[in-house]
Every structure is written in structure tokens, then in C-alpha cells.
Design a protein around this motif. Sequence first.
Motif, mmCIF file in Angstrom:
data_model
loop_
_atom_site.group_PDB
_atom_site.id
_atom_site.type_symbol
_atom_site.label_atom_id
_atom_site.label_comp_id
_atom_site.label_asym_id
_atom_site.label_seq_id
_atom_site.Cartn_x
_atom_site.Cartn_y
_atom_site.Cartn_z
ATOM 1 N N ALA A 264 0.837 -1.202 0.000
ATOM 2 C CA ALA A 264 0.000 0.000 0.000
ATOM 3 C C ALA A 264 0.869 1.248 0.000
ATOM 4 C CB ALA A 264 -0.926 -0.012 1.210
ATOM 5 N N LYS A 265 0.535 2.190 -0.864
ATOM 6 C CA LYS A 265 1.294 3.436 -0.974
ATOM 7 C C LYS A 265 0.349 4.636 -1.079
ATOM 8 C CE LYS A 265 5.307 1.415 -3.341
ATOM 9 N NZ LYS A 265 6.179 1.477 -4.549
ATOM 10 N N LEU A 266 0.868 5.788 -0.694
ATOM 11 C CA LEU A 266 0.176 7.059 -0.882
ATOM 12 C C LEU A 266 0.986 7.893 -1.878
ATOM 13 C CD1 LEU A 266 -0.654 7.974 2.839
ATOM 14 C CD2 LEU A 266 -2.065 6.691 1.215
ATOM 15 N N ASP A 267 0.302 8.506 -2.840
ATOM 16 C CA ASP A 267 0.987 9.323 -3.855
ATOM 17 C C ASP A 267 0.516 10.771 -3.709
ATOM 18 O OD1 ASP A 267 2.149 10.530 -6.016
ATOM 19 O OD2 ASP A 267 1.597 8.973 -7.454
ATOM 20 N N CYS A 268 1.428 11.626 -3.264
ATOM 21 C CA CYS A 268 1.087 13.030 -3.008
ATOM 22 C C CYS A 268 0.876 13.807 -4.311
ATOM 23 C CB CYS A 268 2.209 13.676 -2.197
ATOM 24 S SG CYS A 268 1.822 15.312 -1.556
ATOM 25 N N SER A 269 1.661 13.492 -5.335
ATOM 26 C CA SER A 269 1.611 14.262 -6.581
ATOM 27 C C SER A 269 0.275 14.113 -7.310
ATOM 28 C CB SER A 269 2.752 13.831 -7.511
ATOM 29 O OG SER A 269 2.638 12.469 -7.856
ATOM 30 N N ASN A 273 -1.614 20.219 -8.165
ATOM 31 C CA ASN A 273 -1.500 20.828 -9.490
ATOM 32 C C ASN A 273 -0.490 21.971 -9.373
ATOM 33 O OD1 ASN A 273 -1.902 21.494 -12.137
ATOM 34 N ND2 ASN A 273 -3.927 22.388 -11.866
ATOM 35 N N ALA A 274 0.594 21.931 -10.168
ATOM 36 C CA ALA A 274 1.650 22.919 -9.970
ATOM 37 C C ALA A 274 2.457 23.156 -11.240
ATOM 38 C CB ALA A 274 2.586 22.467 -8.851
ATOM 39 N N ASN A 275 3.013 24.358 -11.331
ATOM 40 C CA ASN A 275 3.989 24.722 -12.363
ATOM 41 C C ASN A 275 5.050 25.615 -11.705
ATOM 42 O OD1 ASN A 275 5.266 25.262 -14.905
ATOM 43 N ND2 ASN A 275 4.228 27.244 -14.925
ATOM 44 N N PRO A 276 6.288 25.115 -11.618
ATOM 45 C CA PRO A 276 6.775 23.812 -12.056
ATOM 46 C C PRO A 276 6.285 22.709 -11.112
ATOM 47 C CG PRO A 276 8.492 24.978 -10.893
ATOM 48 C CD PRO A 276 7.369 25.955 -11.034
ATOM 49 N N PRO A 277 6.425 21.430 -11.520
ATOM 50 C CA PRO A 277 5.975 20.333 -10.664
ATOM 51 C C PRO A 277 6.697 20.369 -9.319
ATOM 52 C CG PRO A 277 6.450 19.550 -12.883
ATOM 53 C CD PRO A 277 6.951 20.950 -12.817
ATOM 54 N N PRO A 278 6.053 19.862 -8.254
ATOM 55 C CA PRO A 278 6.690 19.835 -6.934
ATOM 56 C C PRO A 278 8.023 19.091 -6.971
ATOM 57 C CG PRO A 278 4.363 19.300 -6.749
ATOM 58 C CD PRO A 278 4.683 19.318 -8.209
ATOM 59 N N SER A 279 9.005 19.637 -6.290
ATOM 60 C CA SER A 279 10.334 19.023 -6.252
ATOM 61 C C SER A 279 10.702 18.525 -4.859
ATOM 62 C CB SER A 279 11.386 20.031 -6.730
ATOM 63 O OG SER A 279 11.316 21.227 -5.961
ATOM 64 N N THR A 280 9.944 18.956 -3.860
ATOM 65 C CA THR A 280 10.244 18.558 -2.483
ATOM 66 C C THR A 280 8.968 18.061 -1.808
ATOM 67 O OG1 THR A 280 11.983 20.238 -2.352
ATOM 68 C CG2 THR A 280 11.181 19.326 -0.268
ATOM 69 N N PHE A 281 9.086 16.893 -1.151
ATOM 70 C CA PHE A 281 7.953 16.317 -0.419
ATOM 71 C C PHE A 281 8.407 15.979 1.001
ATOM 72 C CE2 PHE A 281 7.338 15.365 -4.873
ATOM 73 C CZ PHE A 281 6.004 15.671 -5.091
ATOM 74 N N VAL A 289 7.765 12.479 11.575
ATOM 75 C CA VAL A 289 8.323 12.921 10.296
ATOM 76 C C VAL A 289 9.260 11.839 9.762
ATOM 77 C CG1 VAL A 289 9.713 14.678 9.123
ATOM 78 C CG2 VAL A 289 8.170 15.333 10.978
ATOM 79 N N THR A 290 9.030 11.401 8.537
ATOM 80 C CA THR A 290 9.812 10.324 7.954
ATOM 81 C C THR A 290 10.992 10.886 7.161
ATOM 82 O OG1 THR A 290 8.637 10.235 5.829
ATOM 83 C CG2 THR A 290 7.657 9.055 7.696
ATOM 84 N N THR A 291 11.821 9.979 6.687
ATOM 85 C CA THR A 291 12.958 10.372 5.841
ATOM 86 C C THR A 291 12.587 10.328 4.357
ATOM 87 O OG1 THR A 291 13.743 8.071 5.813
ATOM 88 C CG2 THR A 291 14.626 9.535 7.537
ATOM 89 N N GLU A 292 11.360 9.964 4.045
ATOM 90 C CA GLU A 292 10.920 9.883 2.649
ATOM 91 C C GLU A 292 10.831 11.286 2.039
ATOM 92 O OE1 GLU A 292 10.644 8.690 -0.572
ATOM 93 O OE2 GLU A 292 10.081 6.920 0.618
ATOM 94 N N THR A 293 11.413 11.452 0.857
ATOM 95 C CA THR A 293 11.390 12.757 0.179
ATOM 96 C C THR A 293 10.789 12.681 -1.220
ATOM 97 O OG1 THR A 293 13.650 12.408 -0.641
ATOM 98 C CG2 THR A 293 13.399 13.615 1.441
ATOM 99 N N SER A 294 10.363 11.491 -1.638
ATOM 100 C CA SER A 294 9.749 11.364 -2.958
ATOM 101 C C SER A 294 8.254 11.633 -2.848
ATOM 102 C CB SER A 294 9.998 9.965 -3.537
ATOM 103 O OG SER A 294 9.240 8.998 -2.831
ATOM 104 N N ASN A 295 7.565 11.523 -3.974
ATOM 105 C CA ASN A 295 6.125 11.792 -3.967
ATOM 106 C C ASN A 295 5.311 10.637 -3.397
ATOM 107 O OD1 ASN A 295 7.030 10.549 -6.551
ATOM 108 N ND2 ASN A 295 4.830 10.369 -6.893
ATOM 109 N N GLU A 296 5.944 9.460 -3.177
ATOM 110 C CA GLU A 296 5.224 8.282 -2.668
ATOM 111 C C GLU A 296 5.712 7.880 -1.280
ATOM 112 O OE1 GLU A 296 3.779 5.771 -6.582
ATOM 113 O OE2 GLU A 296 5.650 5.203 -5.607
ATOM 114 N N LEU A 297 4.770 7.406 -0.464
ATOM 115 C CA LEU A 297 5.088 6.883 0.857
ATOM 116 C C LEU A 297 4.530 5.469 0.965
ATOM 117 C CD1 LEU A 297 6.111 7.338 3.803
ATOM 118 C CD2 LEU A 297 3.763 8.036 4.361
ATOM 119 N N THR A 298 5.391 4.505 1.278
ATOM 120 C CA THR A 298 4.969 3.107 1.449
ATOM 121 C C THR A 298 4.505 2.897 2.886
ATOM 122 O OG1 THR A 298 6.538 2.354 -0.231
ATOM 123 C CG2 THR A 298 5.672 0.690 1.297
#
Length: 411
Positions: A264-269, A273-281, A289-298
Motif C-alpha cells: 500500500a502506498k500514498l501518492d502526493c503528486s 496541481n503545480a507549475n513547475p511540478p513539486p520538487s520537495t515532499f 516525520v519520515t525520511t521519505e522525500t519522494s512523492n510516494e510513501l509506502t
Amino acid sequence: MKLAWITIFKVLFLFSYTLAQPSTEIDYSTPSSSDFYKNEKITFTCEATGYTDLRTLQLRYEADGDSEIYRSGCSRSAEDDTIWVSLSTPDITAVSGIEGPGVSNAYCTSVGKPEGSTLSVQLNITDSTLKGKFYCRGFEGGGVGEILSSEVPMKVKVAPTDLLLNKPETIIEGEEFTFDCNSTGADPVSVYEYKVNGNTVAGKYTPTEIDRGGLMLSCTDTEHSNWKGGNTEQTVTVTPQYLAKIPGVQNPIVKELNPGQSDAKLDCSQHVNANPPPSTFTWTYSGVVTTETSNELTLIPQTDGVTETAECVAENGLPNKVTIKWNITWNNAATIPTTTSTTISTTTTVNKGGLIGGIVGALIGVGVMVAVVVSVVMVRKSKERRFRADAENAKDSKEKSTFKASNTAKA
């Protein structure tokens, strides 16, 4: 009565005297009506009327800040008063930036006429910076002297070129920005008409959500719109930067997951809706607070009935941030996504012997599959044991009932 006749006589005398006075007129024509443009032929005409002893007729040019008088025209020859010849230097065509065929002696033979004369001179302005004045000069003999025409100021019109639209490097939705224009040329623009997407504005604009597809900024030189040449309009297309939740997204998002779903994952992106696309999560899971920095969290599967929260803060370099929240409930009744169900279903169709062999192979090859397969086997064996136990109980109960009925009959 005598006084009246004297008055009438004076009026007639003055009128006849006025008609007899020589005059010099100047006129000119260009392809652009009354305007002077670089590399356009200009035809000047000097007309002398009312002269009884015209001695010379000439077109003159005086440059601003220059005391020299340049002239093109005709005069009576010093050797033969009946012959008309061209004037001596300095000719107008000697001016740097003014070209022309000049006036020849042959042309001048047709200038001197008893009833008046007309002089035509063709010139071409090749220097757009020239400024000065043209006028005609006639000279009447008999002590009358020179008679000058009115003056024609000469300023070459140069339409502004290289219009440049100045705008901020970054345009952000919801923030007002200003833009302006400038130009180069002999006659810079002092008044512009500014537009955004075709609508006139005062050189400033605040983009909104409807502008996310792009903005067309333009400035028009309406001051010189009827001038020839040059660039009278400049247009620039820009795309505002923005960061927002996708409209209609529930916040927090309510989600039910099955404890048997290990991926199971959550996808923030998906919700931004953004321009430019989000670069930090930045992810927070169950308050940590986790160490995850991508758009997905497992997610880590929990037991039935457990509730959790998750939060994602998305950034793309703009001052604002977007926060997406989830309320998660682990529920055995929740549907497991098709991809996971297919994997389990395929495994459970293997017979018991093949299943055991598969477990051994999985332990050697893929550690993750071991857990899934073992879990399925344990569930299946548990069900078989319960099924056998139920069957034995049912059998014992039936036998006992039969035995009891037999004893009752014997009694």
C-alpha cells in the motif's frame, strides 16, 4: 461724393499693387503624403509669380546648427542675361545624407518665363538624423531684391524599432506584476497601449487560476501607428507559476486498506496541481516525520481496526506550500487491489505438493514471496483442520445418535 471716389481709387490702387507684388511659394510631395522618411524621393516645387524681372529661383536648405546655405536652382547667366543656367556650388546634394540628380543647365532653360517660373527639384534623404529646413528664394530685379517663401521644417521620421517588452522573470499566480516597453530609433515611443490576452490594462495584472494555460502580454506603439517601417507591436507569452491542490480533492482523504495489502502506498503528486511540478515532499506518518522525500510513501500494514494518519507537504520553490492529509483505517473487509489479489489467487490454485515445492523455491529466490505463500498455506491448513474437525464431530454425533436409537428399540 468726391471723398467717396478718392476712397474707391485708393482701394483699387492698393488691390492692383498687391496683385502686382511678386511672391515665392514652396510645395513638396512624398510617397508618404507630408512625412519625410529615409530613402524616399521628395519632390520640392518652387513657384515664382508676379515677377517682372526674375533673376534667380532656387531651393535652399539650412541644417540645424550649420550656418552654410545649400541651394539648387537656376539664375540668369552673367554672360548673357537671356540665358538661364544652374547655380554654382554649394549644391544641396553636397550635404551628406541628401542625394539627387541636381539641376542642369538644360533644365534651367525652361525656368525663365515672362509670366512666372516653376522650379522642381528631386531629393532623397539617406540620413535619418538630418534636421533642418527648406525654403524657396526668388530675386526680383529693379531694386526689389530677394523674396523668400515660407519654411518647411525637415525631420526624418524613423518609426521605433526593436520594441522590447520588459517583464518579471517569474510571474506567480495571485501576485500582481507590472510590465512595460521601450524602443530605439530617432523617435522613441512615449505612449504605449498595454494588453493581457487582448484586454487593455494599465501595464499591470494579477493572474488567477484561469490563466494557468498562459498569458499573452503585448505593447503597441499607437503613437506611431501610421508611420512606415519599424516594429509597432511586441508580444510575449508567459506561463504563471502556481502550486495548489487539485480542485475537489478531499482533505483529509479517507482511505480504507486491507491488512493483507503489503504494498500500500500514498501518492502526493496525484492530488497537487503545480507549475513547475513539486520538487520537495515532506512526509509525516502517524505523527512522526519520515525520511521519505519522494512523492510516494509506502505504508506498513497494521492489524484490523487500526487507524492512522499521514500528511504530505509539497513544495516547488514558490512561497506557498500545499498540505495533503489522509485518515487511514485498516479493515479486513477492505478490498485488496486487483494486482495483489491476482498474485494470491494464482498461488492458491497450486495443489498441496506443488505449494510446498513452491515455498522451497521461493525461500531460495524471493524472500518477499515466502511470506505471502506461507501466509496463504497456513490459512488453508487452518481451514482444512477446522473442516476435518467439523466432519469428525458430525460423524461422532451421528454414530452416537444411531447407537442410542438402537438401544431404545431393544428395550
